[in-house]
Enzyme design. Sequence first.
Site, short mmCIF file in Angstrom:
data_model
loop_
_atom_site.label_atom_id
_atom_site.label_comp_id
_atom_site.label_asym_id
_atom_site.label_seq_id
_atom_site.Cartn_x
_atom_site.Cartn_y
_atom_site.Cartn_z
N LYS A 150 0.82 -1.21 0.00
CA LYS A 150 0.00 0.00 0.00
C LYS A 150 0.86 1.26 0.00
O LYS A 150 0.51 2.27 -0.62
CB LYS A 150 -0.95 -0.01 1.20
CG LYS A 150 -2.09 -1.00 1.04
CD LYS A 150 -3.03 -0.95 2.23
CE LYS A 150 -4.30 -1.74 1.97
NZ LYS A 150 -4.09 -3.15 1.66
N GLU A 234 -3.29 7.64 7.43
CA GLU A 234 -3.93 8.51 6.44
C GLU A 234 -5.08 9.28 7.05
O GLU A 234 -5.63 8.92 8.10
CB GLU A 234 -4.49 7.67 5.28
CG GLU A 234 -3.44 6.98 4.44
CD GLU A 234 -4.07 6.20 3.30
OE1 GLU A 234 -3.37 5.99 2.30
OE2 GLU A 234 -5.24 5.79 3.41
N ARG A 327 -6.03 -8.49 -10.21
CA ARG A 327 -6.72 -9.73 -10.55
C ARG A 327 -8.14 -9.40 -10.99
O ARG A 327 -8.56 -8.24 -10.96
CB ARG A 327 -6.78 -10.66 -9.33
CG ARG A 327 -7.39 -9.96 -8.10
CD ARG A 327 -7.60 -10.88 -6.94
NE ARG A 327 -7.89 -10.18 -5.70
CZ ARG A 327 -9.07 -9.67 -5.37
NH1 ARG A 327 -10.09 -9.75 -6.22
NH2 ARG A 327 -9.25 -9.06 -4.21
#
Length: 757
Positions: A150, A234, A327
């Site tokens: 991330k 965040e 995916r």
Amino acid sequence: MACQPRMLVQPVVLRRRFATTVQNTVTLSSERKPHFDKILIANRGEIACRVIRTAKKLGIKTVAVYSEVDANSLHVLEADEAYCIGPAPSSESYLCMDKIIDVCHRSGAQAVHPGYGFLSENAKFAERLAEEGIVFIGPPSSAIVSMGSKSESKNIMSAAGVPCVPGYHGANQDADLLFAEAEKIGYPVLIKAIHGGGGKGMRVVSSPSQFKDALASAQRESLKSFGDADVLVEKYIERPRHVEVQVFADTLGNTVSLWERDCSVQRRNQKIIEEAPAPGLSPDLRADLSAKAVAAAEAVDYVGAGTVEFIFDNDTEKFYFMEMNTRLQVEHPVTEMITGLDLVEWQLEVAAGNPLPLSQSQIPLVGHAFEARIYAENPRNNFLPDSGPLLYLNTPKPTHVFAPPILSLPHSDSYSEDSMKRSPDTSTYVSPSMRLEQGFTQGAQIGVFYDPMIAKLVVHGRDRTSALRVLRRALEEYKVVGVSTNVEFLRLLAGNDAFINGEVETGFIKKHYEDLFPPVESPSAELLTHAALFIALREHPLQSASLSTPWTTLASRRFGGDVYERTIAIQPDDASAKPTLVSLKSISPGNFDITVHSTTVKTFTGVSARLVSPTTLSTTLNGTSTDTTIVSQRPPPSLPAARTTNTMERLHVFSASGIKTTLAIPPPAYLLSLGKDVLTASKGALRAPMPSLVVEVKVSVGDRIEKGQPVVVLESMKTETVLRAEVSGVVNAVGCVKGEMVEEGRELVDIKDDVEE
């Protein structure tokens, strides 16, 4: 179990190169490369079945792999070949790269489709396949690595001009530094595991005083779940939506957006219902989202199907990059429905080295689609997973296997963001359609080792209102007995006014909790009447006139007279509930007078009733004719009769509108007496409350234990349950071992009570 090859093909080694540069116009080639002859699906359940269907359509042979508990699963039966790769735990089967690669060589499979989950985002697996000359139907390993972190992915996105949530994504994990960064960002903040997913290692912090404890908790959970304690911090968006864009890229340098999906309504930070396109987006905003998603894919030289996920701030209408799933997503069918495409077919085209079938300007955006995930779980118990057999499964009839085709738009050689500036086409007539993506049929076992999703209901309509109408009707027709499901919750969700109006956000369930979880009403007199009639007619069926013989007409009731009368006790599925008595009197074959002795006595006269099938009761009550589905669920034979509802016969009654009510039939007094003797003789016995995996047995025969002491740890659907001693005493017998699967009601440990001595 040995493998079951039906036909073997010698392996063909195909080596392909991934793109290093990306353009924005489709490269057309007259030399189209052929599809693979045979592919292996390294997955199970509905996604394996989904890939097999497309492969069959294209004439490609398929190879399934399965664990021992999946030997009779649908994907095994549908594939051309099937190979057992180990015991039930994923780490010994579906996550075992060596076994899967070995099956590729043994079967001659030229490529592997990973589905989603398991090894689908494992860069090492993609690299291992390449080393063996086997094509990975997915992106290059470098893209998986870049997007798997991330923090790294956000740094790449920032450099590519893709907006990211303000936050700290650095490598320094000093608690004081992270606290200082949180102060700079401003509360509330979100602490999130760098390598996380599924809500693990994630904490919302509202004030400085909560930060250190929340940080330690998130790091512990992250380390346990992912083997890495690193986190990022965040800004927490307080009214967010989850909006994601489906992107596709080929090895020739072409990348397109297949529009966005809204997946905001979630439980436990996991999606439950998805739709496409996202409601309320302007053409300009849609174009901006799509352009940023394409830029994200280009930044990592992406190939194949991918999903770029954004947090959308409802208050400011700004969006920020969250992560990229490298995916095919669970919710890909809603994109297929609004574009008329088969994304698995696109994956196979790209993996074969062919260009994308359509350019950006050609991709349709027609109507609206929803996907509802049917899970074995109990929404009223914090959506905890359930397991067990699908004793009864009756589903709505699908109208399509694949997305209905939609005419593509004219091709344009020029590329610009204007080609993404679209509104959904709702003027073209679209016939309502429904697909059912499932990996299980009636009789299948929903086990404790894997995700509890049973199926996906996918619908498409001319606009959002039409699609929602189709979804609600389909959910009304979806009936399951054997495990708890979220069908009733989904039905209420699809009928919720705020959801109908498109007022979606990730906190939707919490915000509308009272509407989505109304108080459970006591069963009505009419419903109890239907249940009593079902029991009476099941045990004393009407005789056919065409079979009139003394053996059929002289029933057992003749010893009690010519009139059939009976009183039946029925109670809600709650051990503390008081049974209600229902009296029936047959006035003629198939006609009854009935009295329900509830708080207010209610009598129905001249009720017509007959069983048209073992699970369908046809009645005329109060002048209304209805067919009601009623399914009996007997208790496990190992459980002695008692006043707990899991030892009683249960009747699952489905109304015409799809509402499911579960009732219990208390055992007669003589059975309760016998059951009491058994329970008294073994009051120290601990039994499995559900089908479970034995994680740990903490005692041995002869051990002295105290009441409340942990005895056995069970796991069901990734949730642990600790069974504690109900009495103090000595362990008399142990009936299970670590790693064993045990059925509901199985006696696991017997403790000889001190009082007995």
